[in-house]
Design a protein around this motif. Structure first.
Motif, short mmCIF file in Angstrom:
data_model
loop_
_atom_site.label_atom_id
_atom_site.label_comp_id
_atom_site.label_asym_id
_atom_site.label_seq_id
_atom_site.Cartn_x
_atom_site.Cartn_y
_atom_site.Cartn_z
N GLY A 181 0.83 -1.20 0.00
CA GLY A 181 0.00 0.00 0.00
C GLY A 181 0.86 1.25 0.00
O GLY A 181 1.98 1.24 -0.48
N GLU A 182 0.32 2.28 0.58
CA GLU A 182 1.04 3.55 0.63
C GLU A 182 2.30 3.45 1.48
O GLU A 182 2.32 2.72 2.47
CB GLU A 182 0.15 4.62 1.27
CG GLU A 182 -0.99 5.11 0.42
CD GLU A 182 -1.79 6.13 1.22
OE1 GLU A 182 -2.39 7.00 0.58
OE2 GLU A 182 -1.80 6.05 2.46
N PRO A 183 3.30 4.25 1.16
CA PRO A 183 4.47 4.34 2.03
C PRO A 183 4.04 4.95 3.36
O PRO A 183 3.16 5.80 3.40
CB PRO A 183 5.42 5.29 1.29
CG PRO A 183 4.91 5.35 -0.11
CD PRO A 183 3.45 5.07 -0.07
N PRO A 184 4.67 4.53 4.45
CA PRO A 184 4.24 4.97 5.78
C PRO A 184 4.86 6.29 6.22
O PRO A 184 5.97 6.63 5.81
CB PRO A 184 4.75 3.85 6.69
CG PRO A 184 6.00 3.38 6.02
CD PRO A 184 5.75 3.51 4.53
N ALA A 185 4.11 7.02 7.05
CA ALA A 185 4.71 8.09 7.85
C ALA A 185 5.20 7.45 9.14
O ALA A 185 4.77 6.36 9.51
CB ALA A 185 3.67 9.16 8.15
N PHE A 186 6.13 8.12 9.79
CA PHE A 186 6.74 7.55 10.98
C PHE A 186 6.28 8.31 12.21
O PHE A 186 6.50 9.52 12.34
CB PHE A 186 8.27 7.61 10.85
CG PHE A 186 9.01 6.81 11.90
CD1 PHE A 186 8.96 5.44 11.89
CD2 PHE A 186 9.79 7.45 12.86
CE1 PHE A 186 9.65 4.69 12.84
CE2 PHE A 186 10.48 6.72 13.81
CZ PHE A 186 10.42 5.33 13.80
N PHE A 187 5.64 7.60 13.12
CA PHE A 187 5.08 8.21 14.32
C PHE A 187 5.98 7.90 15.51
O PHE A 187 6.20 6.74 15.84
CB PHE A 187 3.67 7.65 14.56
CG PHE A 187 2.96 8.25 15.74
CD1 PHE A 187 2.49 9.55 15.71
CD2 PHE A 187 2.75 7.49 16.89
CE1 PHE A 187 1.81 10.10 16.80
CE2 PHE A 187 2.08 8.02 17.98
CZ PHE A 187 1.62 9.34 17.94
N GLU A 188 6.48 8.96 16.14
CA GLU A 188 7.45 8.73 17.21
C GLU A 188 7.35 9.85 18.23
O GLU A 188 6.61 10.81 18.07
CB GLU A 188 8.87 8.69 16.63
CG GLU A 188 9.23 10.01 15.95
CD GLU A 188 10.69 10.11 15.59
OE1 GLU A 188 11.49 9.23 15.97
OE2 GLU A 188 11.04 11.11 14.92
N CYS A 251 4.59 3.12 13.70
CA CYS A 251 4.94 3.66 15.02
C CYS A 251 6.30 3.14 15.46
O CYS A 251 6.67 2.00 15.18
CB CYS A 251 3.88 3.25 16.04
SG CYS A 251 2.23 3.87 15.65
N SER A 252 7.00 3.99 16.17
CA SER A 252 8.36 3.67 16.59
C SER A 252 8.40 2.49 17.54
O SER A 252 9.40 1.79 17.61
CB SER A 252 8.97 4.91 17.26
OG SER A 252 10.29 4.65 17.67
N ASN A 253 7.31 2.27 18.27
CA ASN A 253 7.22 1.06 19.09
C ASN A 253 5.75 0.70 19.31
O ASN A 253 4.86 1.51 19.07
CB ASN A 253 7.96 1.23 20.42
CG ASN A 253 7.35 2.32 21.28
OD1 ASN A 253 6.20 2.22 21.70
ND2 ASN A 253 8.12 3.38 21.52
N ASP A 254 5.54 -0.51 19.76
CA ASP A 254 4.18 -1.02 19.88
C ASP A 254 3.34 -0.26 20.90
O ASP A 254 2.13 -0.14 20.76
CB ASP A 254 4.20 -2.51 20.28
CG ASP A 254 4.42 -3.41 19.08
OD1 ASP A 254 4.55 -2.87 17.97
OD2 ASP A 254 4.48 -4.64 19.27
N ARG A 255 3.99 0.22 21.95
CA ARG A 255 3.21 0.90 22.98
C ARG A 255 2.62 2.20 22.45
O ARG A 255 1.47 2.56 22.76
CB ARG A 255 4.06 1.14 24.23
CG ARG A 255 4.43 -0.17 24.92
CD ARG A 255 5.22 0.08 26.19
NE ARG A 255 4.49 0.88 27.14
CZ ARG A 255 5.04 1.49 28.18
NH1 ARG A 255 6.35 1.41 28.39
NH2 ARG A 255 4.31 2.20 29.01
N GLY A 259 -1.59 3.02 21.88
CA GLY A 259 -2.28 4.29 22.14
C GLY A 259 -2.89 4.86 20.88
O GLY A 259 -4.03 5.35 20.88
N PHE A 260 -2.17 4.77 19.79
CA PHE A 260 -2.65 5.31 18.52
C PHE A 260 -3.90 4.58 18.05
O PHE A 260 -4.88 5.20 17.62
CB PHE A 260 -1.55 5.18 17.46
CG PHE A 260 -1.81 5.99 16.23
CD1 PHE A 260 -1.20 7.24 16.05
CD2 PHE A 260 -2.67 5.54 15.24
CE1 PHE A 260 -1.44 8.00 14.92
CE2 PHE A 260 -2.93 6.31 14.10
CZ PHE A 260 -2.32 7.54 13.94
#
Lengths: 343, 343
Positions: A181-188, A251-255, A259-260
Motif C-alpha cells: 500500500g502507501e508508504p508509511p509516515a513515521f510516528f514517534e 509507530c516507533s514502538n508497539d506501545r 495508544g494510537f
DNA sequence: ATTTATTTTTTACGCGCGTAAAGTTTTAAT
DNA sequence: ATTAAAACTTTACGCGCGTAAAAAATAAAT
C-alpha cells in the motif's frame, strides 16, 4: 528433604563426616569435588536441613555468585518478559539473579547500580534508560563490574552489547508497508528517551530514501514512559487534523501504536486492511499485548529469547574469562515480520 | 560525594574521629545517635567514600533490614505496578525491598520463599499464586517470618491480609450494569488459579440474587496466566455461538476482558453504549491497559496505592511489635466504579 | 608394588562488622 | 555547681565461612 536442623558448616561437617574445607568447595561448586564425596555430601543433605549462610559466604569472597539485572521499567511487559527470560538463563548456570527496575528514573538507575555494587556481583546485565541515563556514572560502574548492556546502549559503556538490528527490522516493515500500500509516515516521540528510537528514525529515513519515497515524521510531544498515553493523545490530534500525506502509520514502538489504535477507534476510524478501513497502523517490538489490540497489531518482533540468551551467555563468558575483553562485542538480532490485522 | 576510598569501618572510624561502635549504631539507625555526632558522621561521609559491607552487617544481625516482596507474575502490569508502589513505601522506611516474581509457578514460589529465608528478612510481603500454591509450605514460612499477604490469601496463613472487597466491588459493577441495561452474565475461568476469582463468582451470584435476576456463568477452559489468550479464545466461541441470555458480559478480571474485547472486535461485534452496539463488556481491576482497549474498558478499580500502602504499613507494624499478633488483621479496600466506553 | 597425581583433612588465620561490658565524657536537670 | 542520665569510647570477643599451607589419604598409572 532434611529434618534435623544444622546450625553451621562445622556442625554439618561433623554429622556428614566430611571436612569443612571440602564442604566449602562443594557448596561453591559441586563439580569441584570427587564424585564419590559429592554423593556422600548430597546424601547427608537429604538427612539434614542445612544451607550455608549467604552472608558469611559472600563476606570473604571477592566476587559472589550474584548477577544483577537492571531494566528501565518493570511495569512494561516487554522488559518484564525479557527479564524473566534472562533470569531463567542465569539460574541455569548456578548463579543467582537479582532483578531491579529503574522505574524510568535516572536517579533510581544509579541507585540500583550502587546497591548492586554492595552485593559484589559477579556481573551485571543492564538495560539502560537511554538518553536520560547518567552516562558517566554508568561508564564508571562498567569499569568496575563486568557488564553486558542489552536493549539499549549507553555510549560505548559495557563489555558487550546485545540488541536488535533496527536498520534491518525497520527496513523490513517499511518494505512490507510499501509493497502492500502507501508508504508509511513515521510516528514517534519528539525527544525519545530510548536510543533505539533514534536508530529507528534513521532506519526509517534510510529505508524511505532507498525506496525513493518522501519520508514523513510525526513527532509527538511528551516525556516519560507513558507511551500509550502519548500515542493516544497525539494520535487523537493526528486523526483529527487529517493533514497527513499518507494513511499508513508506522509507530516507533508497539506501545505508541497501542495508544494510537485506541485513538483511532475513539475517533471512529477503522484501521486495517479491509475495504472499509481508511488507515493502516504498524508497530515495532511485538509487545505481549499487541496481539490483543483492535485490530491486532502488525509489527516486527524482537527475538526476546535470543536477546535474553545471548546477553546471559556473553556475561558468563566475560565472567569466566575473568578479565576485560580486548574488544567490545556487539550482537544485533534481526526482527521478524508479524503480519496481523492492522496493516 | 566522597573521593577517598575507605576499606572498612575501622578505617572510617579513624578518619572521622568517631568510634566504631557508634558508627555501627549510626549505620543501623542514624537517629539513634546524638544529633551533633550524626552531623559529624555525615560530614565525614561527604569527604570519604564509605558504605558498610552488606554481608558483614547482616552476618551477625539476627534480622536484616531486608523486606521480601513476592508477586505471582511480574509480567502482569497489575502486579508490576503494585510491586512498584510497595517498593517505594519500603524504601521510605529505610528498609531494603527485594522483589521476586514467581512466574506463575508454585515451585518458583516456594523457591522464592526459600531464597528469601536465606536473606533473613525482617519481613515479607507475599501475593500468593492462590489455588496452585503449596499452602502448607507457605504456612510454615509464615510462622518463621513476619509475613503480610496481599491481593490473594492462602488459607489463613500470614499475620495480616490486605486485599480488595470483592463483595462490594462486584456488587457495585453488577448494580451499575443492571441499572443501565440488561443484567450481566459472568465470564470467568472454569478453574481459576486465583482465590479472588472464587470470591468474585460468589459476589456476582449474590448480587444477582439480591437484584432478583437469574445469574449466568460463562466458564472458560484453560490453565495458567495467559488470561488474555483465554479470554480471546473463549470470547470468540461465545460470540460465535450467540446463545447467551444477555448481551452484557462482566469479566472476572480486566485481562480476560481485554481478550474478550479483542475477540468481539475480530468477530465484527461492536461493543459499547452507542446505538449500533450489540454488546456491553465490563471488567474488574482497572488494569493499566484497560484505558487503551477498544472501546475503553468500563471496570472497577482496585486501589493500588491503598493496598500497597496498607500492606507495607501492616508489615512495619508487625516488625516493630516484634511478636506474633494476637489476631490476624484483615483489611479489604472498596473498589471504585470506572465508567468508560465498553459498558 | 611403587611412583605420581589428585583429593581430602588438619590446622590456623582473617574478613568486616555486631555487640556486650566497663569506663569516660557530654548533656540535661536540679 | 552538683547530680543524674544519656551518649560515647575502649576493649574484647564472636559470627560463619573463605582460604592458605602442610600433612595424610586416596586414586590412577606404570
Amino acid at each position: 528433604m532434611g529434618d534435623k536442623k544444622i546450625k553451621n558448616m562445622e556442625e554439618f561437617a561433623a554429622v556428614s563426616g566430611i571436612s569443612r574445607p571440602t564442604l566449602s568447595k562443594f557448596f561453591n561448586d559441586p563439580s569441584s569435588v570427587r564424585a564419590s564425596t559429592r554423593q556422600r555430601i548430597e546424601a547427608a543433605l537429604d538427612c539434614y536441613d542445612y544451607r550455608p549462610n549467604l552472608y558469611a559466604i559472600n563476606q570473604n569472597r571477592r566476587l559472589t555468585k550474584n548477577i544483577g539485572i537492571i531494566v528501565p521499567y518493570l511495569a512494561d511487559p516487554f522488559f518484564a518478559e525479557i527479564a524473566r527470560n534472562i533470569e531463567e538463563h542465569i539460574l541455569g548456570t548456578g548463579y543467582r539473579p537479582v532483578l531491579l527496575g529503574s522505574h524510568g528514573s535516572p536517579e533510581q538507575e544509579i541507585e540500583n547500580l550502587e546497591n548492586l555494587r554492595l552485593l559484589k556481583p559477579a556481573g551485571v546485565l543492564l538495560a539502560p534508560l537511554g538518553r536520560a541515563s547518567d552516562q558517566a556514572r554508568i561508564a564508571t560502574f562498567c569499569e568496575e563490574v563486568p557488564t553486558v548492556l542489552f536493549d539499549a546502549s549507553a555510549g560505548t559503556s559495557g563489555d558487550a552489547f546485545v540488541g536488535s538490528n533496527n536498520d534491518q527490522s525497520v527496513g523490513l516493515i517499511v518494505d512490507y508497508l510499501c509493497r502492500t500500500g502507501e508508504p508509511p509516515a513515521f510516528f514517534e516521540m519528539q525527544t525519545p528517551t530510548n536510543p533505539n528510537a533514534y536508530k529507528r528514525r534513521h532506519a526509517y529515513l534510510a529505508a524511505m530514501e532507498r525506496l525513493n519515497h518522501t519520508p514523513h515524521l510525526i513527532q509527538a510531544a511528551g516525556e516519560g514512559w507513558e507511551f500509550e498515553e502519548i500515542g493516544f493523545r497525539e494520535g487523537t490530534r493526528v486523526v483529527r487534523d487529517r493533514n497527513l500525506p499518507t494513511n499508513t502509520i508506522l509507530c516507533s514502538n508497539d506501545r505508541l501504536a497501542i495508544g494510537f489504535l485506541s485513538a483511532a477507534y475513539e475517533a471512529g476510524i477503522r484501521v486495517g486492511l479491509d475495504e472499509d478501513c481508511s488507515m493502516r497502523v504498524a508497530g515495532h517490538d511485538d509487545h505481549p499485548f499487541s496481539r490483543y489490540t483492535c485490530p491486532t497489531l502488525t509489527t516486527v518482533s524482537q527475538d526476546y529469547e535470543a536477546i535474553a540468551r545471548k546477553s546471559a551467555e556473553a556475561l558468563m563468558a566475560l565472567i569466566e574469562a575473568g578479565q576485560v575483553p580486548d574488544s567490545r562485542e556487539v550482537t544485533l538480532f534481526d526482527g521478524r515480520l508479524v503480519m496481523r490485522g492492522s496493516a
